[in-house]
Design a protein around this motif. Sequence first.
Motif, PDB file in Angstrom:
ATOM      1  N   ILE A 231       0.846  -1.192   0.000  1.00  0.00           N
ATOM      2  CA  ILE A 231       0.000   0.000   0.000  1.00  0.00           C
ATOM      3  C   ILE A 231       0.881   1.241   0.000  1.00  0.00           C
ATOM      4  CG2 ILE A 231      -1.728   1.307   1.288  1.00  0.00           C
ATOM      5  CD1 ILE A 231      -2.762  -1.354   2.370  1.00  0.00           C
ATOM      6  N   LEU A 234      -2.540   6.769  -0.196  1.00  0.00           N
ATOM      7  CA  LEU A 234      -3.433   6.970   0.949  1.00  0.00           C
ATOM      8  C   LEU A 234      -4.450   8.058   0.617  1.00  0.00           C
ATOM      9  CD1 LEU A 234      -0.696   7.037   3.767  1.00  0.00           C
ATOM     10  CD2 LEU A 234      -1.910   5.046   2.834  1.00  0.00           C
ATOM     11  N   LYS A 250     -10.545   1.487  -1.499  1.00  0.00           N
ATOM     12  CA  LYS A 250      -9.665   1.818  -0.390  1.00  0.00           C
ATOM     13  C   LYS A 250     -10.427   2.558   0.722  1.00  0.00           C
ATOM     14  CE  LYS A 250      -5.167   2.387  -2.709  1.00  0.00           C
ATOM     15  NZ  LYS A 250      -4.267   1.860  -1.661  1.00  0.00           N
ATOM     16  N   ARG A 251     -10.038   2.305   1.952  1.00  0.00           N
ATOM     17  CA  ARG A 251     -10.557   3.117   3.047  1.00  0.00           C
ATOM     18  C   ARG A 251      -9.810   4.448   3.024  1.00  0.00           C
ATOM     19  NH1 ARG A 251      -9.855   2.344   9.595  1.00  0.00           N
ATOM     20  NH2 ARG A 251     -10.860   4.318  10.140  1.00  0.00           N
ATOM     21  N   TYR A 252     -10.528   5.534   3.247  1.00  0.00           N
ATOM     22  CA  TYR A 252      -9.902   6.847   3.227  1.00  0.00           C
ATOM     23  C   TYR A 252      -9.904   7.474   4.620  1.00  0.00           C
ATOM     24  CZ  TYR A 252     -14.889   8.029   2.826  1.00  0.00           C
ATOM     25  OH  TYR A 252     -16.242   8.100   3.018  1.00  0.00           O
ATOM     26  N   ALA A 253      -8.963   8.378   4.854  1.00  0.00           N
ATOM     27  CA  ALA A 253      -8.995   9.216   6.051  1.00  0.00           C
ATOM     28  C   ALA A 253      -9.992  10.338   5.784  1.00  0.00           C
ATOM     29  CB  ALA A 253      -7.608   9.781   6.347  1.00  0.00           C
ATOM     30  N   ASP A 265      -5.728   9.145  11.814  1.00  0.00           N
ATOM     31  CA  ASP A 265      -5.853   7.963  10.961  1.00  0.00           C
ATOM     32  C   ASP A 265      -4.706   7.888   9.946  1.00  0.00           C
ATOM     33  OD1 ASP A 265      -8.118   7.049  12.201  1.00  0.00           O
ATOM     34  OD2 ASP A 265      -9.515   7.926  10.759  1.00  0.00           O
ATOM     35  N   ILE A 266      -4.293   9.053   9.427  1.00  0.00           N
ATOM     36  CA  ILE A 266      -3.166   9.082   8.496  1.00  0.00           C
ATOM     37  C   ILE A 266      -1.886   8.612   9.187  1.00  0.00           C
ATOM     38  CG2 ILE A 266      -1.685  10.581   7.091  1.00  0.00           C
ATOM     39  CD1 ILE A 266      -4.145  12.385   6.654  1.00  0.00           C
ATOM     40  N   ALA A 269      -1.930   4.860   9.856  1.00  0.00           N
ATOM     41  CA  ALA A 269      -1.716   4.102   8.622  1.00  0.00           C
ATOM     42  C   ALA A 269      -0.243   4.092   8.232  1.00  0.00           C
ATOM     43  CB  ALA A 269      -2.553   4.695   7.488  1.00  0.00           C
ATOM     44  N   ILE A 270       0.404   5.257   8.276  1.00  0.00           N
ATOM     45  CA  ILE A 270       1.823   5.339   7.913  1.00  0.00           C
ATOM     46  C   ILE A 270       2.662   4.484   8.860  1.00  0.00           C
ATOM     47  CG2 ILE A 270       3.813   6.882   7.811  1.00  0.00           C
ATOM     48  CD1 ILE A 270       1.937   9.070   6.779  1.00  0.00           C
ATOM     49  N   ARG A 272       1.786   1.855  10.726  1.00  0.00           N
ATOM     50  CA  ARG A 272       1.546   0.417  10.558  1.00  0.00           C
ATOM     51  C   ARG A 272       2.132  -0.099   9.249  1.00  0.00           C
ATOM     52  NH1 ARG A 272      -4.790  -0.179  12.591  1.00  0.00           N
ATOM     53  NH2 ARG A 272      -4.356   0.149  14.822  1.00  0.00           N
ATOM     54  N   LEU A 273       2.004   0.670   8.186  1.00  0.00           N
ATOM     55  CA  LEU A 273       2.529   0.230   6.905  1.00  0.00           C
ATOM     56  C   LEU A 273       4.047   0.212   6.907  1.00  0.00           C
ATOM     57  CD1 LEU A 273       0.029   2.138   4.592  1.00  0.00           C
ATOM     58  CD2 LEU A 273       0.139  -0.339   4.963  1.00  0.00           C
TER      59      LEU A 273
END
Length: 278
Positions: A231, A234, A250-253, A265-266, A269-270, A272-273
């Motif tokens: 991924i 984003l 895709k799920r969005y913020a 949320d951003i 995501a960063i 975890r990825l």
Amino acid sequence: MDFNDIPYGPVKIIAGPHIGRIGYYDCEEIEFDDDIDWSSMSEEQAETVEGKDVAIVYFGDMLLTLNRGYYMIPFEHIRLVTTDDLMKRREELYRLCGGFKPIDNPELIVDEYEQLDYWAELHYVDSILVDRMIQARYSNKKNGAKVFISHSSKDKKVAIWISTDLTNAGHTPWFDQWDITVGESIPQKISEGVTEANFVIVLLSEHSVNSNWVEREWQTKYWDEVQKGTIQVLPVLLEDCEIPALLKTKRYADLRHDYNNGFQDILIAIDRLQEKES
């Protein structure tokens, strides 16, 4: 949340009598008991802090407000500030300090003491904003993720806020206004920025979904994402709009109604990825 999770510095008050204010968190946790002298507090303030761990908070630069005293705020009532918090509070303080407050709210009465308090807070908020913008613009951090901000020129204000908050969170945003200098080739620099980025944040709005330029930016990274199976794109929703077909799964913020939750949320995501890639 533990006290160690919030460093000393600017915080936002999210509950209690001082909700909405921006202050300077200066002290470790202190648990107050029945032996404390509550005479300087209102009944509401006393009920708020009694028996709880509290932060010592100044509403303004600590050196400028020492003679005005500090406030004891339950730790559960504070959190780190974002650029969105600062900008909105700045507007509120200008109304409270300026000549428009009788027009905005004719019933609002702000005495001289309160107005001085608000001016001190306004000065502090302005200084934080300046520091954050300078740090975001000129810092040269090597840690964190490289994040390209794909956006329409009409959404530049939000792009600046996100870039500033990403920098203060330890990441390195690529932002055209900061990373393209006079005389450089715009297409070439953008191509380099997209290629080198770990992630592309695409800000979705009516303006951006109708921009061929924005579409080319994020689609370049999208096909890299498909080939590598990781991924990298984003989506971030700024307003109701027709989401591009390739991004609909895709799920969005969501920044439409709450910038702070959307920005968290951003960051999640960063983080975890990045962990998956390491």
